[in-house]
Design a protein around this motif. Structure first.
Motif, PDB file in Angstrom:
ATOM      1  N   GLU A 146       0.851  -1.191   0.000  1.00 27.89           N
ATOM      2  CA  GLU A 146       0.000   0.000   0.000  1.00 27.89           C
ATOM      3  C   GLU A 146       0.887   1.241   0.000  1.00 27.89           C
ATOM      4  O   GLU A 146       1.089   1.906   1.001  1.00 27.89           O
ATOM      5  CB  GLU A 146      -0.947  -0.033   1.196  1.00 27.89           C
ATOM      6  N   TRP A 147       1.408   1.551  -1.195  1.00 32.96           N
ATOM      7  CA  TRP A 147       2.311   2.685  -1.331  1.00 32.96           C
ATOM      8  C   TRP A 147       1.558   4.014  -1.324  1.00 32.96           C
ATOM      9  O   TRP A 147       0.352   4.076  -1.602  1.00 32.96           O
ATOM     10  CB  TRP A 147       3.085   2.579  -2.645  1.00 32.96           C
ATOM     11  N   THR A 148       2.289   5.054  -1.020  1.00 32.51           N
ATOM     12  CA  THR A 148       1.800   6.420  -1.186  1.00 32.51           C
ATOM     13  C   THR A 148       2.666   7.105  -2.243  1.00 32.51           C
ATOM     14  O   THR A 148       3.750   6.616  -2.592  1.00 32.51           O
ATOM     15  CB  THR A 148       1.881   7.213   0.125  1.00 32.51           C
ATOM     16  N   TYR A 149       2.206   8.249  -2.723  1.00 31.89           N
ATOM     17  CA  TYR A 149       2.996   8.967  -3.727  1.00 31.89           C
ATOM     18  C   TYR A 149       4.323   9.441  -3.148  1.00 31.89           C
ATOM     19  O   TYR A 149       5.311   9.600  -3.878  1.00 31.89           O
ATOM     20  CB  TYR A 149       2.193  10.138  -4.283  1.00 31.89           C
ATOM     21  N   ASN A 150       4.360   9.634  -1.853  1.00 34.69           N
ATOM     22  CA  ASN A 150       5.606  10.057  -1.224  1.00 34.69           C
ATOM     23  C   ASN A 150       6.683   8.978  -1.328  1.00 34.69           C
ATOM     24  O   ASN A 150       7.884   9.280  -1.356  1.00 34.69           O
ATOM     25  CB  ASN A 150       5.362  10.406   0.245  1.00 34.69           C
ATOM     26  N   ASP A 151       6.257   7.715  -1.425  1.00 33.31           N
ATOM     27  CA  ASP A 151       7.231   6.629  -1.578  1.00 33.31           C
ATOM     28  C   ASP A 151       7.956   6.713  -2.920  1.00 33.31           C
ATOM     29  O   ASP A 151       9.026   6.123  -3.079  1.00 33.31           O
ATOM     30  CB  ASP A 151       6.533   5.261  -1.471  1.00 33.31           C
ATOM     31  N   PHE A 152       7.366   7.434  -3.854  1.00 31.23           N
ATOM     32  CA  PHE A 152       7.940   7.564  -5.200  1.00 31.23           C
ATOM     33  C   PHE A 152       8.700   8.876  -5.393  1.00 31.23           C
ATOM     34  O   PHE A 152       9.084   9.198  -6.513  1.00 31.23           O
ATOM     35  CB  PHE A 152       6.843   7.449  -6.254  1.00 31.23           C
ATOM     36  N   ARG A 153       8.919   9.614  -4.323  1.00 25.74           N
ATOM     37  CA  ARG A 153       9.593  10.909  -4.449  1.00 25.74           C
ATOM     38  C   ARG A 153      11.041  10.717  -4.932  1.00 25.74           C
ATOM     39  O   ARG A 153      11.634   9.654  -4.754  1.00 25.74           O
ATOM     40  CB  ARG A 153       9.578  11.647  -3.111  1.00 25.74           C
ATOM     41  N   ASP A 154      11.565  11.765  -5.504  1.00 33.00           N
ATOM     42  CA  ASP A 154      12.948  11.754  -5.997  1.00 33.00           C
ATOM     43  C   ASP A 154      13.907  11.771  -4.815  1.00 33.00           C
ATOM     44  O   ASP A 154      13.927  12.710  -4.021  1.00 33.00           O
ATOM     45  CB  ASP A 154      13.181  12.977  -6.891  1.00 33.00           C
ATOM     46  N   ARG A 155      14.717  10.717  -4.696  1.00 29.50           N
ATOM     47  CA  ARG A 155      15.678  10.618  -3.599  1.00 29.50           C
ATOM     48  C   ARG A 155      17.105  10.477  -4.132  1.00 29.50           C
ATOM     49  O   ARG A 155      17.973   9.918  -3.476  1.00 29.50           O
ATOM     50  CB  ARG A 155      15.327   9.434  -2.705  1.00 29.50           C
ATOM     51  N   SER A 156      17.334  10.978  -5.332  1.00 31.12           N
ATOM     52  CA  SER A 156      18.650  10.817  -5.940  1.00 31.12           C
ATOM     53  C   SER A 156      19.746  11.499  -5.129  1.00 31.12           C
ATOM     54  O   SER A 156      20.890  11.040  -5.111  1.00 31.12           O
ATOM     55  CB  SER A 156      18.632  11.359  -7.375  1.00 31.12           C
ATOM     56  N   ARG A 157      19.407  12.601  -4.459  1.00 29.16           N
ATOM     57  CA  ARG A 157      20.420  13.269  -3.647  1.00 29.16           C
ATOM     58  C   ARG A 157      20.823  12.430  -2.439  1.00 29.16           C
ATOM     59  O   ARG A 157      21.893  12.644  -1.857  1.00 29.16           O
ATOM     60  CB  ARG A 157      19.916  14.638  -3.199  1.00 29.16           C
ATOM     61  N   GLU A 158      19.950  11.513  -2.042  1.00 25.38           N
ATOM     62  CA  GLU A 158      20.282  10.582  -0.962  1.00 25.38           C
ATOM     63  C   GLU A 158      20.935   9.322  -1.490  1.00 25.38           C
ATOM     64  O   GLU A 158      21.167   8.369  -0.745  1.00 25.38           O
ATOM     65  CB  GLU A 158      19.004  10.194  -0.196  1.00 25.38           C
ATOM     66  N   LEU A 159      21.237   9.313  -2.784  1.00 25.68           N
ATOM     67  CA  LEU A 159      21.819   8.145  -3.458  1.00 25.68           C
ATOM     68  C   LEU A 159      20.905   6.931  -3.342  1.00 25.68           C
ATOM     69  O   LEU A 159      21.357   5.789  -3.185  1.00 25.68           O
ATOM     70  CB  LEU A 159      23.210   7.821  -2.889  1.00 25.68           C
ATOM     71  N   VAL A 160      19.587   7.185  -3.427  1.00 28.14           N
ATOM     72  CA  VAL A 160      18.583   6.126  -3.410  1.00 28.14           C
ATOM     73  C   VAL A 160      17.923   6.081  -4.784  1.00 28.14           C
ATOM     74  O   VAL A 160      17.442   7.107  -5.274  1.00 28.14           O
ATOM     75  CB  VAL A 160      17.518   6.372  -2.317  1.00 28.14           C
ATOM     76  N   PRO A 161      17.890   4.933  -5.448  1.00 28.29           N
ATOM     77  CA  PRO A 161      17.299   4.848  -6.795  1.00 28.29           C
ATOM     78  C   PRO A 161      15.818   5.188  -6.798  1.00 28.29           C
ATOM     79  O   PRO A 161      15.120   5.022  -5.793  1.00 28.29           O
ATOM     80  CB  PRO A 161      17.533   3.371  -7.184  1.00 28.29           C
ATOM     81  N   ASP A 162      15.337   5.650  -7.932  1.00 30.87           N
ATOM     82  CA  ASP A 162      13.911   5.930  -8.082  1.00 30.87           C
ATOM     83  C   ASP A 162      13.115   4.643  -7.938  1.00 30.87           C
ATOM     84  O   ASP A 162      13.445   3.608  -8.524  1.00 30.87           O
ATOM     85  CB  ASP A 162      13.627   6.517  -9.478  1.00 30.87           C
ATOM     86  N   MET A 163      12.037   4.740  -7.157  1.00 28.05           N
ATOM     87  CA  MET A 163      11.168   3.579  -6.967  1.00 28.05           C
ATOM     88  C   MET A 163      10.618   3.083  -8.304  1.00 28.05           C
ATOM     89  O   MET A 163      10.538   1.882  -8.558  1.00 28.05           O
ATOM     90  CB  MET A 163      10.013   3.947  -6.031  1.00 28.05           C
ATOM     91  N   GLN A 164      10.245   4.006  -9.197  1.00 23.85           N
ATOM     92  CA  GLN A 164       9.636   3.583 -10.459  1.00 23.85           C
ATOM     93  C   GLN A 164      10.614   2.759 -11.295  1.00 23.85           C
ATOM     94  O   GLN A 164      10.220   1.802 -11.961  1.00 23.85           O
ATOM     95  CB  GLN A 164       9.162   4.795 -11.248  1.00 23.85           C
ATOM     96  N   ARG A 165      11.897   3.121 -11.253  1.00 24.63           N
ATOM     97  CA  ARG A 165      12.876   2.378 -12.034  1.00 24.63           C
ATOM     98  C   ARG A 165      13.150   1.011 -11.411  1.00 24.63           C
ATOM     99  O   ARG A 165      13.405   0.026 -12.125  1.00 24.63           O
ATOM    100  CB  ARG A 165      14.165   3.185 -12.160  1.00 24.63           C
ATOM    101  N   LEU A 166      13.118   0.940 -10.092  1.00 20.88           N
ATOM    102  CA  LEU A 166      13.271  -0.363  -9.442  1.00 20.88           C
ATOM    103  C   LEU A 166      12.109  -1.278  -9.807  1.00 20.88           C
ATOM    104  O   LEU A 166      12.303  -2.445 -10.171  1.00 20.88           O
ATOM    105  CB  LEU A 166      13.338  -0.184  -7.921  1.00 20.88           C
TER     106      LEU A 166
END
Length: 640
Positions: free
Chosen positions: A502-522
């Motif tokens: 049960e994801w929220t849109y916040n789970d898909f936020r851009d986290r590239s500055r945290e060196l975390v890959p985009d959820m959509q690409r995963l």
């Protein structure tokens, strides 16, 4: 010892399933042996769910649950210990496991033929003597019966030699231990002790030393009831080198009357998706000008989800709605409220083939089309209203040149919704194969360098996300079998692991500055594995034009890459893997490659010391690159 007419046969069948379940092919195999076995003992390596135990009950007499150690060899030992004095109640013990599909031909004729032989033990297939030993590179691999099926008569299993063999059986922590410490020495040990052996299908009668792997179609022709799983899941370059064509094996199995859906379901759940599609040649070249499929796709209930970013860009996709063979339900998602009225007008304009149409404004642009699909359309995907969904979007790559972007548009659209006939042929695949979960074009080869880097830096996080979602399908190692670009066709059931979260849109936020890959690409890279977890397999599709372009350009590129590498492709691949990452071809990289190629044992001893330093250096480099990219973005923004 001849098997007596009223003899009693014990079957010990070992099962391993990482989920604690039991696949349908196992039930089918045991059902077939029921009338030839007085007692069937199923040994479970690991765990067993209540549902799996219930399913095994009708096809077995006893279930033994044990810790998953020692592979099937120690499982057989524990079974023999478990039965103890009861063993003498039987005339023959069949030691077997779940590494084969069957019966593809009847068991009966083989049992009848082998029952009449005066032998102490027999196998279904054998492996000829080989020098040097392929597992060690030296010495001799003895002639041996293959351990996936060995039948032993009372004259042998009641002997002191038998008791001593199992009492002194060494531990087997690895697959190679199981081969070298048991399978390859079992036959020689007992033959030298004076026991007579036989084989149902001898390698001397076939053109290779290992017919169970290299000649499965010939074995089927000769009445062998079993087909090993290995021709379907072994490393593709190895099978390619020896021209073992999994698709040909599958067609032979199907012609023999075996339900191949059992094979697809098992492979989808247990083998990396790209290995399955490669070995079974699951690429369909679909015609664009005529419907060649015999199945009628009009019966399918189809949901089309299109993510829109602009009127001009989404309009060509909406025009293609009329190309579907029957009316469809359509949801157009967008994160731009101002776009909705114009899209609604377009839907009305192209509504002649639309049962229901909805323009849905999602509250966030985070995750773009992927979040809009999985969150914004979750209720529809979880309902039972649809057999198939078609996920499309109108966006183009933003960091590519115009010609590359335009070809990307053509490639993704032509190979999913290229023409009315093409769409009908593609949807017919889902009618033909109830176990088909996802369909999309292969990874694009023109204008992109995805091959070899499909995971990029997403691999670790991809595995973590798969674990969190309960996806236990092994992931592809280099470039995953995935709909790169985010468009595919599939069954809603294949999204099970995604829709359970049960994801929220916040789970898909851009986290590239945290060196975390985009959820959509995963998630894009896990599509095939998610379907595989549900027992659904993947296929790739192309039209003839793109198939020709892809094949010829790829062939030319491979030819250029291989010009300075000796041997067959498998040897070239192994050499490059052994040498390791080339980097920018500097002196350090070449020295590392030289050491790994020629002094690998030294490298292995030093690796525990050097590896942490390498990880730290790469982490620093990633941060520097991310900082530089952020700086460029700020400068670019200031210039606007």
């Amino acid at each position: 010892m001849v098997f007596p007419p009223d003899g009693r046969r014990l079957v010990v069948y070992v099962v391993y399933d990482r989920r604690g379940g039991v696949d349908d092919y196992v039930i089918h195999a045991l059902e077939g042996m029921r009338d030839r076995a007085s007692h069937i003992l199923v040994v479970i390596n690991g765990k067993l769910s209540d549902d799996a135990r219930r399913r095994l009950a009708p096809v077995s007499d006893e279930i033994l649950l044990r810790e998953n150690v020692g592979f099937d060899i120690w499982a057989h030992k524990d079974a023999l210990d478990h039965l103890g004095p009861r063993l003498v109640d039987f005339d023959e013990i069949v030691l077997t496991n779940d590494t084969w599909f069957g019966p593809v031909r009847p068991y009966g004729p083989v049992f009848d033929r082998m029952d009449a032989l005066d032998v102490d033990f027999w196998g279904m297939t054998d492996h000829a003597r080989e020098e040097p030993n392929p597992f060690t590179g030296e010495g001799v691999l003895p002639y041996h019966l293959q351990s996936f099926w060995i039948a032993v008569r009372r004259s042998m299993f009641a002997s002191p030699q038998w008791e001593r063999y199992w009492r002194e059986l060494p531990e087997m922590p690895s697959y190679f231990d199981a081969v070298l410490k048991h399978e390859t020495i079992f036959t020689e040990t007992f033959v030298e002790a004076g026991f007579a052996s036989a084989v149902a299908f001898a390698s001397d009668d076939y053109p290779t030393d290992h017919p169970a792997l290299f000649n499965p179609t010939l074995l089927i022709d000769d009445g062998c009831p079993l087909v090993k799983r290995r021709p379907f899941f072994h490393w593709p370059p190895f099978l390619d080198r020896h021209a073992v064509i999994g698709r040909a094996v599958l067609e032979k199995v199907e012609a023999s009357g075996y339900p191949t859906s059992l094979i697809f379901e098992n492979l989808a759940r247990t083998v990396p998706p790209k290995v399955v599609t490669t070995n079974l040649a699951l690429l369909d070249i679909l015609p664009r000008t005529e419907v060649t499929a015999s199945e009628d796709p009009a019966s399918l209930r189809v949901l089309i989800v299109i993510h829109a970013t602009g009127v001009a860009s989404v309009s060509p996709l909406l025009e293609r709605l009329s190309w579907f063979p029957a009316p469809v339900d359509v949801i157009v998602t967008t994160s731009d409220p101002e776009l909705a009225p114009a899209v609604e007008e377009l839907l009305l304009k192209h509504g002649q083939n639309i049962s229901t149409g909805d323009v849905r404004v999602v509250p966030s642009a985070n995750g773009r089309d992927m979040s809009a699909f999985l969150i914004g359309c979750r209720d529809e995907l979880l309902s039972d209203r649809y057999d198939v969904f078609v996920k499309l979007h109108d966006r183009l790559p933003t960091r590519r040149g115009r010609t590359v972007s335009e070809y990307f548009r053509r490639y993704t659209r032509d190979n999913l919704v290229g023409s009315p006939a093409y769409i009908a042929n593609m949807l017919a695949l889902f009618v033909r194969e109830p176990g088909l979960g996802v369909v999309f074009p292969p990874v694009i080869q023109t204008g992109y360098a995805t091959t070899g880097e499909g995971w990029s830096w997403y691999r670790g996080m991809g595995q973590d996300l798969a674990d969190d979602l309960g996806i236990r399908v092994p992931l592809d190692g280099i470039t995953p079998l995935a709909p790169f670009g985010g468009m595919w066709v599939g069954r809603p059931e294949g999204l099970g692991p995604y829709l359970a979260a049960e994801w929220t849109y916040n789970d898909f936020r851009d986290r590239s500055r945290e060196l975390v890959p985009d959820m959509q690409r995963l998630l894009e890279r896990l599509v095939s594995a998610a379907a595989g977890e549900q027992g659904l397999h993947a296929r790739t599709v192309l039209d003839a034009e793109h198939a020709s372009l892809t094949h010829l350009s790829t062939e030319y590129k491979i030819d250029q890459l291989a010009v300075n590498l000796p041997g067959y492709p498998i040897e070239q691949i192994q050499f490059l893997h052994r040498a390791g990452w080339m980097g920018t071809a500097g002196a350090v990289a070449f020295f590392r490659m030289y050491m790994k190629t020629n002094h690998n044992k030294v490298v292995q001893r030093l690796d525990p010391i050097m590896h942490p330093f390498g990880q730290g250096a790469r982490a620093v480099l990633r941060r520097v690159r991310a900082g530089a990219a952020a700086g460029r973005a700020l400068v670019k923004g200031a210039r606007r």
